[in-house]
Scaffold this motif. Structure first.
Motif, PDB file in Angstrom:
ATOM      1  N   LEU B  59     -37.510  60.747 -47.486  1.00  0.00           N
ATOM      2  CA  LEU B  59     -36.507  59.832 -46.982  1.00  0.00           C
ATOM      3  C   LEU B  59     -36.907  59.488 -45.770  1.00  0.00           C
ATOM      4  CD1 LEU B  59     -33.513  61.839 -48.113  1.00  0.00           C
ATOM      5  CD2 LEU B  59     -34.484  59.946 -49.190  1.00  0.00           C
ATOM      6  N   THR B  60     -37.441  60.156 -44.631  1.00  0.00           N
ATOM      7  CA  THR B  60     -37.770  60.017 -43.230  1.00  0.00           C
ATOM      8  C   THR B  60     -38.623  58.662 -43.378  1.00  0.00           C
ATOM      9  OG1 THR B  60     -39.822  61.307 -43.158  1.00  0.00           O
ATOM     10  CG2 THR B  60     -37.642  62.145 -42.399  1.00  0.00           C
ATOM     11  N   TRP B  62     -38.352  55.962 -44.808  1.00  0.00           N
ATOM     12  CA  TRP B  62     -37.763  54.727 -44.698  1.00  0.00           C
ATOM     13  C   TRP B  62     -36.428  54.525 -43.837  1.00  0.00           C
ATOM     14  CZ3 TRP B  62     -40.319  56.263 -49.158  1.00  0.00           C
ATOM     15  CH2 TRP B  62     -41.334  55.383 -49.834  1.00  0.00           C
ATOM     16  N   TYR B  63     -35.916  55.934 -43.636  1.00  0.00           N
ATOM     17  CA  TYR B  63     -34.813  56.119 -42.944  1.00  0.00           C
ATOM     18  C   TYR B  63     -35.053  55.541 -41.235  1.00  0.00           C
ATOM     19  CZ  TYR B  63     -30.670  57.661 -40.642  1.00  0.00           C
ATOM     20  OH  TYR B  63     -29.467  57.993 -39.859  1.00  0.00           O
ATOM     21  N   ASP B  64     -34.197  54.532 -40.849  1.00  0.00           N
ATOM     22  CA  ASP B  64     -34.172  54.234 -39.404  1.00  0.00           C
ATOM     23  C   ASP B  64     -32.844  54.901 -38.700  1.00  0.00           C
ATOM     24  OD1 ASP B  64     -34.510  52.972 -37.170  1.00  0.00           O
ATOM     25  OD2 ASP B  64     -34.183  50.857 -38.045  1.00  0.00           O
ATOM     26  N   ALA B  87     -28.746  52.449 -39.521  1.00  0.00           N
ATOM     27  CA  ALA B  87     -29.096  53.710 -40.000  1.00  0.00           C
ATOM     28  C   ALA B  87     -28.431  53.684 -41.464  1.00  0.00           C
ATOM     29  CB  ALA B  87     -28.416  54.887 -39.503  1.00  0.00           C
ATOM     30  N   SER B  90     -30.734  50.971 -43.649  1.00  0.00           N
ATOM     31  CA  SER B  90     -31.815  51.692 -44.294  1.00  0.00           C
ATOM     32  C   SER B  90     -31.460  52.973 -45.030  1.00  0.00           C
ATOM     33  CB  SER B  90     -32.744  52.360 -43.032  1.00  0.00           C
ATOM     34  OG  SER B  90     -31.709  53.260 -42.556  1.00  0.00           O
ATOM     35  N   SER B  91     -30.404  53.311 -45.185  1.00  0.00           N
ATOM     36  CA  SER B  91     -29.978  54.276 -46.208  1.00  0.00           C
ATOM     37  C   SER B  91     -29.704  53.538 -47.467  1.00  0.00           C
ATOM     38  CB  SER B  91     -28.517  54.944 -45.927  1.00  0.00           C
ATOM     39  OG  SER B  91     -28.854  55.874 -44.657  1.00  0.00           O
ATOM     40  N   ILE B  94     -32.995  52.661 -48.924  1.00  0.00           N
ATOM     41  CA  ILE B  94     -33.648  53.866 -49.649  1.00  0.00           C
ATOM     42  C   ILE B  94     -32.925  53.715 -51.173  1.00  0.00           C
ATOM     43  CG2 ILE B  94     -33.784  56.283 -49.981  1.00  0.00           C
ATOM     44  CD1 ILE B  94     -34.020  56.133 -47.012  1.00  0.00           C
ATOM     45  N   ARG B 105     -32.626  60.811 -52.711  1.00  0.00           N
ATOM     46  CA  ARG B 105     -31.716  60.828 -51.773  1.00  0.00           C
ATOM     47  C   ARG B 105     -30.801  61.945 -52.724  1.00  0.00           C
ATOM     48  NH1 ARG B 105     -27.706  56.902 -51.397  1.00  0.00           N
ATOM     49  NH2 ARG B 105     -26.411  58.947 -50.979  1.00  0.00           N
ATOM     50  N   PRO B 161     -26.327  59.219 -43.045  1.00  0.00           N
ATOM     51  CA  PRO B 161     -26.203  57.752 -43.341  1.00  0.00           C
ATOM     52  C   PRO B 161     -25.314  56.635 -43.020  1.00  0.00           C
ATOM     53  CG  PRO B 161     -25.952  59.254 -45.214  1.00  0.00           C
ATOM     54  CD  PRO B 161     -25.724  59.896 -44.037  1.00  0.00           C
ATOM     55  N   TYR B 206     -30.494  62.998 -35.786  1.00  0.00           N
ATOM     56  CA  TYR B 206     -31.643  62.925 -36.656  1.00  0.00           C
ATOM     57  C   TYR B 206     -32.922  63.834 -36.190  1.00  0.00           C
ATOM     58  CZ  TYR B 206     -35.676  60.734 -38.972  1.00  0.00           C
ATOM     59  OH  TYR B 206     -36.672  60.421 -39.617  1.00  0.00           O
TER      60      TYR B 206
END
Lengths: 268, 528
Positions: B59-60, B62-64, B87, B90-91, B94, B105, B161, B206
């Motif tokens: 997940l990290t 793509w997660y911003d 955030a 980007s969730s 994903i 996820r 998220p 985060y």
């Protein structure tokens, strides 16, 4: 038969029979229910002229509504006056089956309507003739599919509706047994009418608060949520973490513990 | 010797000559572990943790972790053009635009729920069997630390998220911070870098969520497992099992195969859940803005009991010296959980003080043979369950046609009344089970077979217990209550009189049990 009766003392015989019986009873019930649903009248084109409609509406009102709302719709006791509520209120309350009420509980629940489309229209015309009020709309008049914007409808919904109807429109609890019902599976015209009349515990969202165009946005978002397939697997009711936690503890941990027991027994 | 074996042998020899691990490996791989399904609960926790690390790393990618405002341009139509944090965007990415992202996820979230559920189940097993007794008190404290960290870690993950549901949870966390008298508002300003929600909260939590807490977790889990290794695993009582031995199977091949297989089952099952059951559909909830709120906003289950406590708190506030103290948040949000977790961490020491038992214990208790402890456990569970029920009061109200006010009053009263009832009932059940054990030892098992004697009398045939079963029912020790004098021989109160009185009282409550059959009684029944 003798093949079957061989298993009658099997330790699973009773649970299996019970499950079979329950399935049969449930199946019969839902079949009967579906048959009753299909008997409901198809919408009829309302062609009668206005004065006949009002006259017929008055008759239906005297028979079905006046015992609570009074002979002149002036209201009495728990039943409010209907003078000035407009045809929108009548269409919402009667066509969703909320009126006539089944019982004097906290809130009129949605159920199969008692009156058909024509009778509802007659009642609406009669009540509208008493004093001006919000007018009912038809599904065809609401061009939400063409003019609505789901994204801004979602924002409007979260700003104005979600605090009672839940973020996903699944409904929620209010005080003392009252509740905001789910907005899923509601006809567009009833959503619209609910906003302009504010039935039961709901406030009125007049055109100055939410413009007619914005109302179409909201309807579009609700319909988008309604038709959205359950992404990522079976939806657990879209009511948030409570059902998720329940599943994690029952099926989730329950099954893993079952496997641990099985593995231990197997190793011996 | 085949070629393959020879090759393996020479590689192993090469390694051993340089690392010298053969001796250690032999000892380790032959180490014996006792066998019981309930010893695998902790394994579920560990495997879920591995799943969390793997899926979390995915997940990290793509997660911003940014609260920068962006306009959503992804493929989910009902949110197009809406302003939201990077955030949340980007969730959503994903979930909808990364291949396998939604599955990952969902596996991550299900694994988190199972991680904590299994942790609680493991804790209950350790508590009810008395596995926390000397020499394992420190490991118990590490376990309590892991549970606390797990709850915090789960809550932070739920918040990342930045959807409307998770933001609501953060808002409540902020309220709890602000409820701390005097320094509350400063703490809140420090955490959020200014007024709520600010712009630095997500990047901060985060790094706590993906680095700090997992790092502490790894260290604590290692310590936890190494202590089990070093102190050896506890075992259930049974023939041939003593405080000085461990009866079970060796690590290799039995446990290596079993544990390895179980890991794949847990992983497979969690992946299955992630594939078929939707969890936390953030796209339905919309982006977080402090102005919006939804009915039925709940935390994940491990915070649900705290939410329930906050929901049932009466609106108490005092205003003194220019400071508002919100008791309605402070008591349920901080004081009660603080007391509960402190008592839980100290329980091994409290129990050994009450019993005066300072010996080592490697044999587990059957819960019925320690009625007081079992009753305390049932009491605590009842407390948490009642508060958990109130945490879901709105859903209970709408789904079962109840009034939310009535549920709240039921739990407000129930939280005081039901736990003591649970204590008494559980203790009585334990004592009744002890009585049943005694009955079984003295009279054997009732077979349900009626026999008519020649002179017409009917008797039910009792079957004597097997020696193994009889041992199991009678091998536990029954300690007498402590006697702690309040006065000396001349009737003068001792300096620690009150303390001793309390201790003696608790000790006698703790020692209440049904006497095991004595050796004489058992001998007597052998004759008839």
């Amino acid at each position: 038969m003798s093949q079957l009766s061989r298993y009658r003392n099997h330790r699973f015989a009773r649970p299996v029979l019970l499950a079979f019986g329950l399935l049969l009873a449930g199946g019969l019930f839902s079949a009967a229910n579906a048959a009753a649903e299909s008997l409901r009248a198809e919408p009829i084109a309302i062609s009668a002229d206005k004065s006949t409609l009002i006259k017929e509406g008055k008759e239906i009102f005297n028979r079905g509504c006046s015992s609570c709302h009074g002979l002149n719709a002036e209201g009495a006791g728990a039943a409010p006056s209907l003078i000035g509520v407009g045809s929108a209120s009548v269409d919402f309350q009667v066509a969703t089956g909320r009126m006539p009420m089944a019982d004097m509980s906290q809130q009129a629940a949605r159920k199969a309507p008692l009156y058909d489309e024509y009778e509802t229209a007659a009642l609406a015309a009669y009540v509208a003739s008493l004093a001006p009020g919000p007018a009912s709309v038809t599904n065809e008049e609401l061009a939400w599919e063409r003019d609505g914007n789901a994204a801004s409808g979602g924002t409007l919904f979260r700003n104005n509706c979600a605090m009672c109807h839940n973020l996903a429109g699944q409904g929620g609890a209010l005080t003392k047994g009252k509740y905001a019902p789910t907005v899923m599976g509601v006809e567009a015209r009833h959503i619209y009418e609910a906003m302009i009349t504010g039935p039961q515990a709901m406030p009125v969202f007049g055109d100055k608060i939410i413009s007619p165009e914005e109302k179409l946005d909201i309807i579009k978002w609700i319909k988008a949520m309604e038709s959205e397939p359950s992404l990522g697997g079976a939806s657990l009711g879209r009511v948030g973490p409570v059902t998720e936690g329940l599943l994690a503890w029952t099926l989730g941990l329950g099954l893993l513990i079952g496997i641990a027991v099985w593995l231990t027994a197997k190793a011996k | 010797m085949s070629v393959g074996k020879k090759a393996v042998g020479s590689v192993a020899n090469y390694m051993d000559e340089r690392v010298g691990a053969a001796k250690w490996m032999k000892k380790t791989l032959n180490k014996v572990f006792p066998d019981h399904w309930s010893f695998m609960l902790g394994e579920i926790v560990m495997y879920s943790f591995v799943i969390l690390l793997l899926t979390g790393t995915f997940l990290t990618f793509w997660y911003d972790p940014s609260m920068r405002i962006v306009e959503y341009e992804g493929s989910y139509e009902p949110l197009k053009g809406i302003e939201m944090s990077a955030a949340y965007a980007s969730s959503l990415e994903i979930s909808f635009d990364v291949r396998g992202g939604l599955l990952m996820r969902q596996i991550h979230h299900w694994a988190a729920l199972l991680f904590l559920a299994a942790m609680v189940a493991h804790l209950l097993r350790v508590f009810f069997t008395g596995a926390f007794r000397k020499p394992r008190e420190l490991n118990w404290i590490i376990g309590v630390g892991l549970l606390t960290l797990g709850i915090v870690e789960g809550f932070l993950g739920y918040s990342l998220p930045d959807d409307l549901l998770s933001g609501t949870g953060v808002r409540i966390a902020e309220a709890i911070m602000q409820a701390i008298p005097v320094v509350g508002s400063y703490i809140s300003y420090f955490v959020f870098g200014g007024a709520f929600p600010g712009y630095i909260f997500i990047p901060r939590i985060y790094i706590v969520h993906v680095l700090l807490i997992p790092g502490i977790f790894l260290a604590l889990i290692t310590a936890h497992v190494m202590l089990v290794w070093y102190q050896k695993h506890t075992q259930y009582p049974g023939p041939g099992r003593t405080e000085k031995n461990v009866v079970g199977y060796p690590m290799l091949p039995v446990y290596a195969a079993k544990a390895g297989g179980f890991f794949f089952i847990v992983f497979g099952f969690t992946a299955f859940l992630g594939a078929v059951a939707q969890i936390n559909p953030i796209w339905v909830y919309g982006p977080y803005t402090p102005a919006q709120i939804g009915a039925g906003s709940q935390p994940d289950w491990y915070m649900g009991w705290l939410d329930g406590l906050v929901r049932m708190a009466p609106p108490l506030e005092t205003y003194i010296f220019g400071v508002t103290i919100s008791w309605n948040i402070l008591i349920p949000g901080l004081i009660i959980p603080g007391i509960l977790f402190t008592l839980m961490a100290l329980y091994p020491f409290i129990e050994s003080w009450i019993t005066g038992d300072k010996r080592e214990h490697h044999l587990l208790d059957r819960p019925r043979n320690n009625p007081n402890r079992t009753a305390i456990g049932a009491m605590s569970l009842t407390f948490v369950l009642v508060t958990l029920i109130n945490g879901g009061n709105d859903l209970l109200a709408t789904n079962f046609d109840l009034s939310i006010n009535q549920i709240m009053w039921f739990t407000r009263i129930g939280v005081f009344v039901l736990p003591p009832i649970a204590f008494v009932v559980t203790k009585r059940i334990c004592l009744a089970l002890q009585r049943h054990d005694r009955e079984m030892l003295l009279h054997g098992r009732e077979t349900g077979r009626l026999v008519m004697l020649p002179h017409g009398e009917f008797i039910e045939v009792h079957e004597p217990l097997s020696p193994e079963k009889a041992f199991l029912l009678s091998s536990h020790e029954q300690l007498p209550a402590l006697t702690a004098p309040e006065e000396d021989s001349r009737g003068v109160a001792l300096p620690r009189g009150l303390r001793n009185k309390l201790r003696a009282r608790w000790s006698s409550a703790n020692a209440e049990q049904i006497d095991k059959p004595t050796a004489d009684e058992l001998k007597e029944i052998e004759h008839h």
